[in-house]
Design a protein around this motif. Sequence first.
Motif, mmCIF file in Angstrom:
data_model
loop_
_atom_site.group_PDB
_atom_site.id
_atom_site.type_symbol
_atom_site.label_atom_id
_atom_site.label_comp_id
_atom_site.label_asym_id
_atom_site.label_seq_id
_atom_site.Cartn_x
_atom_site.Cartn_y
_atom_site.Cartn_z
ATOM 1 N N GLY A 1 0.832 -1.192 0.000
ATOM 2 C CA GLY A 1 0.000 0.000 0.000
ATOM 3 C C GLY A 1 0.865 1.239 0.000
ATOM 4 N N ILE A 2 0.248 2.385 -0.250
ATOM 5 C CA ILE A 2 1.008 3.634 -0.312
ATOM 6 C C ILE A 2 0.400 4.634 0.673
ATOM 7 C CG2 ILE A 2 -0.321 4.743 -2.165
ATOM 8 C CD1 ILE A 2 3.500 4.641 -2.054
ATOM 9 N N ALA A 3 1.257 5.304 1.419
ATOM 10 C CA ALA A 3 0.833 6.343 2.364
ATOM 11 C C ALA A 3 1.495 7.655 1.981
ATOM 12 C CB ALA A 3 1.211 5.957 3.789
ATOM 13 N N GLY A 4 0.821 8.752 2.297
ATOM 14 C CA GLY A 4 1.406 10.059 2.035
ATOM 15 C C GLY A 4 0.863 10.726 0.786
ATOM 16 N N PRO A 5 1.727 11.482 0.095
ATOM 17 C CA PRO A 5 3.155 11.739 0.361
ATOM 18 C C PRO A 5 3.401 12.468 1.690
ATOM 19 C CG PRO A 5 2.572 12.383 -1.884
ATOM 20 C CD PRO A 5 1.292 12.137 -1.155
ATOM 21 N N LEU A 6 4.569 12.184 2.248
ATOM 22 C CA LEU A 6 5.012 12.800 3.491
ATOM 23 C C LEU A 6 6.046 13.868 3.164
ATOM 24 C CD1 LEU A 6 5.280 12.924 6.621
ATOM 25 C CD2 LEU A 6 7.049 11.164 6.403
ATOM 26 N N ARG A 7 5.797 15.095 3.607
ATOM 27 C CA ARG A 7 6.760 16.180 3.362
ATOM 28 C C ARG A 7 7.862 16.145 4.426
ATOM 29 N NH1 ARG A 7 5.123 21.877 1.014
ATOM 30 N NH2 ARG A 7 5.004 20.386 -0.723
ATOM 31 N N SER B 1 14.920 15.983 1.316
ATOM 32 C CA SER B 1 14.037 17.149 1.348
ATOM 33 C C SER B 1 13.073 17.046 0.186
ATOM 34 C CB SER B 1 14.865 18.432 1.250
ATOM 35 O OG SER B 1 14.046 19.564 1.393
ATOM 36 N N GLY B 2 11.774 16.932 0.517
ATOM 37 C CA GLY B 2 10.778 16.809 -0.540
ATOM 38 C C GLY B 2 9.551 16.077 -0.042
ATOM 39 N N ASP B 3 8.725 15.674 -0.983
ATOM 40 C CA ASP B 3 7.486 14.967 -0.680
ATOM 41 C C ASP B 3 7.657 13.502 -1.070
ATOM 42 O OD1 ASP B 3 6.092 17.333 0.162
ATOM 43 O OD2 ASP B 3 5.991 17.915 -1.949
ATOM 44 N N VAL C 1 -2.005 0.747 6.882
ATOM 45 C CA VAL C 1 -1.667 1.780 5.899
ATOM 46 C C VAL C 1 -2.532 3.020 6.127
ATOM 47 C CG1 VAL C 1 -1.562 2.352 3.447
ATOM 48 C CG2 VAL C 1 -0.875 0.085 4.222
ATOM 49 N N ALA C 2 -3.812 2.811 6.457
ATOM 50 C CA ALA C 2 -4.705 3.944 6.694
ATOM 51 C C ALA C 2 -4.213 4.810 7.847
ATOM 52 C CB ALA C 2 -6.121 3.429 6.980
ATOM 53 N N SER C 3 -3.711 4.180 8.903
ATOM 54 C CA SER C 3 -3.208 4.936 10.055
ATOM 55 C C SER C 3 -1.976 5.753 9.688
ATOM 56 C CB SER C 3 -2.867 3.975 11.201
ATOM 57 O OG SER C 3 -4.026 3.403 11.740
ATOM 58 N N TYR C 4 -1.031 5.115 9.004
ATOM 59 C CA TYR C 4 0.171 5.840 8.581
ATOM 60 C C TYR C 4 -0.181 6.949 7.592
ATOM 61 C CZ TYR C 4 3.609 2.884 10.895
ATOM 62 O OH TYR C 4 4.376 2.244 11.840
ATOM 63 N N HIS C 5 -1.127 6.663 6.703
ATOM 64 C CA HIS C 5 -1.519 7.653 5.709
ATOM 65 C C HIS C 5 -2.133 8.878 6.391
ATOM 66 C CE1 HIS C 5 -2.814 9.351 1.938
ATOM 67 N NE2 HIS C 5 -4.075 9.365 2.340
ATOM 68 N N ARG C 6 -2.948 8.641 7.403
ATOM 69 C CA ARG C 6 -3.567 9.751 8.132
ATOM 70 C C ARG C 6 -2.489 10.618 8.772
ATOM 71 N NH1 ARG C 6 -6.113 6.865 11.596
ATOM 72 N NH2 ARG C 6 -7.884 6.444 10.227
ATOM 73 N N GLY C 7 -1.498 9.972 9.407
ATOM 74 C CA GLY C 7 -0.422 10.731 10.040
ATOM 75 C C GLY C 7 0.414 11.497 9.037
ATOM 76 N N CYS C 8 0.737 10.853 7.906
ATOM 77 C CA CYS C 8 1.527 11.523 6.859
ATOM 78 C C CYS C 8 0.789 12.744 6.313
ATOM 79 C CB CYS C 8 1.814 10.549 5.716
ATOM 80 S SG CYS C 8 2.968 9.229 6.106
ATOM 81 N N THR C 9 -0.511 12.587 6.079
ATOM 82 C CA THR C 9 -1.308 13.689 5.531
ATOM 83 C C THR C 9 -1.346 14.859 6.494
ATOM 84 O OG1 THR C 9 -2.671 12.075 4.332
ATOM 85 C CG2 THR C 9 -3.561 14.292 4.582
ATOM 86 N N SER D 1 2.147 16.615 6.598
ATOM 87 C CA SER D 1 2.368 17.397 5.373
ATOM 88 C C SER D 1 1.527 18.666 5.387
ATOM 89 C CB SER D 1 2.041 16.549 4.142
ATOM 90 O OG SER D 1 2.937 15.468 4.028
ATOM 91 N N ALA D 2 0.277 18.565 5.864
ATOM 92 C CA ALA D 2 -0.597 19.734 5.919
ATOM 93 C C ALA D 2 -0.039 20.791 6.870
ATOM 94 C CB ALA D 2 -1.993 19.313 6.363
ATOM 95 N N ALA D 3 0.747 20.352 7.861
ATOM 96 C CA ALA D 3 1.361 21.283 8.817
ATOM 97 C C ALA D 3 2.675 21.863 8.297
ATOM 98 C CB ALA D 3 1.595 20.569 10.144
ATOM 99 N N GLY D 4 3.030 21.540 7.065
ATOM 100 C CA GLY D 4 4.269 22.062 6.488
ATOM 101 C C GLY D 4 5.398 21.060 6.466
ATOM 102 N N GLY D 5 5.115 19.846 6.935
ATOM 103 C CA GLY D 5 6.127 18.792 6.913
ATOM 104 C C GLY D 5 6.872 18.673 8.230
ATOM 105 N N CYS D 6 7.733 17.667 8.317
ATOM 106 C CA CYS D 6 8.542 17.470 9.520
ATOM 107 C C CYS D 6 9.987 17.871 9.213
ATOM 108 C CB CYS D 6 8.477 16.027 9.998
ATOM 109 S SG CYS D 6 9.220 14.812 8.888
ATOM 110 N N SER D 7 10.605 18.528 10.165
ATOM 111 C CA SER D 7 12.021 18.856 10.062
ATOM 112 C C SER D 7 12.814 17.713 10.686
ATOM 113 C CB SER D 7 12.323 20.163 10.800
ATOM 114 O OG SER D 7 11.546 21.209 10.251
ATOM 115 N N SER D 8 13.802 17.202 9.969
ATOM 116 C CA SER D 8 14.514 16.015 10.445
ATOM 117 C C SER D 8 16.014 16.210 10.358
ATOM 118 C CB SER D 8 14.102 14.782 9.642
ATOM 119 O OG SER D 8 14.513 14.907 8.295
ATOM 120 N N MET D 9 16.712 15.627 11.320
ATOM 121 C CA MET D 9 18.170 15.651 11.321
ATOM 122 C C MET D 9 18.698 14.300 11.762
ATOM 123 S SD MET D 9 19.622 19.233 12.855
ATOM 124 C CE MET D 9 18.964 18.906 14.479
#
Length: 310
Positions: free
Chosen positions: A93-99, A106-108, A121-129, A132-140
């Motif tokens: 299955g596919i979730a996202g895209p995750l920003r 860096s990307g979607d 997949v539905a749970s992960y997709h909900r979290g990814c959406t 992304s709607a919040a502007g994405g996650c900053s990661s290091m």
Amino acid sequence: MAGKRSLSLGHIQKVLEGRTIEDVTQKLTPNSTDLPRSISPSSKISPQRLERHWKQLSLVPHPDLYDEWTKANLESYQGNIENCIGSIKTPVGIAGPLRVNGLFASGDYPIPLATSEAALVASYHRGCTLISAAGGCSSMLIYQAVNRSPAFIFETIRDAGKFVAWAVDHFEQFKELADSTSNHGKLQDFGVTIEGNHVYLNFEYTTGDASGQNMVTIATQVICDYISETYHSPIKEVYVEGNLSGDKKASTQAFLSTRGKKVTCEAIIAPDLLKKYLHVTPEEMLNYWKVSAIGGVLSGTIGVHGHFAN
């Protein structure tokens, strides 16, 4: 095993249903007579070897395991599996895209998930959406290391202490030897743990983009061989892995330091987005987190995480 008396009694009654204790004991007695012929081990992959394995099982190749796609792609798995008899398919299955807003990634990103568990997949997709709607996650990426922890056994604690004093003075030799075994694996450091007359050297490597378990084992074996040949006092036993590295196991050490790559991520989510995507307020999430954190501590959980996407 620990269990309540009533549950244990019920289970015993089910096991003994229609049987005696002697019957059950006989069933559990090892039986080494008329053993089946073991499959001839093979690390090579070819249609002939695959069909030979099936023949040794007195079976014909199952069409779901040895279909046309598998026949065409079989040898691409060379070196990745032993005693190969085919391949299986798992739904993806596919979730996202995750920003992701990272220094390198860096990307979607659409997230593929191979599973047959409904709603995952539905749970992960909900979290990814939501993220992304919040502007994405900053990661290091903040740290990376793949560990291998050889163990050295000595006659006395005095001998163990002398060995540690010698070992910490030979890091450069260890590094030169380890780095010579791979183009990607590099020894970065090692830690020392003394437990009685046992010494564990927890070697930390970077391994490029590989998970690297075999890579660090080969490098550490070379170091162990060098130690066995050059250390001036007797070592009773040397084990290439003393089970301190946390390999393939959840461990407190992995949470305190790392095993692989340690990453930190941040997502700042506004209350209106929480309400829209998760149907919850920040206060409700905080209250649930308090309850779930206490429950996790009471159960001895390694890592207390809330599953808010669910």
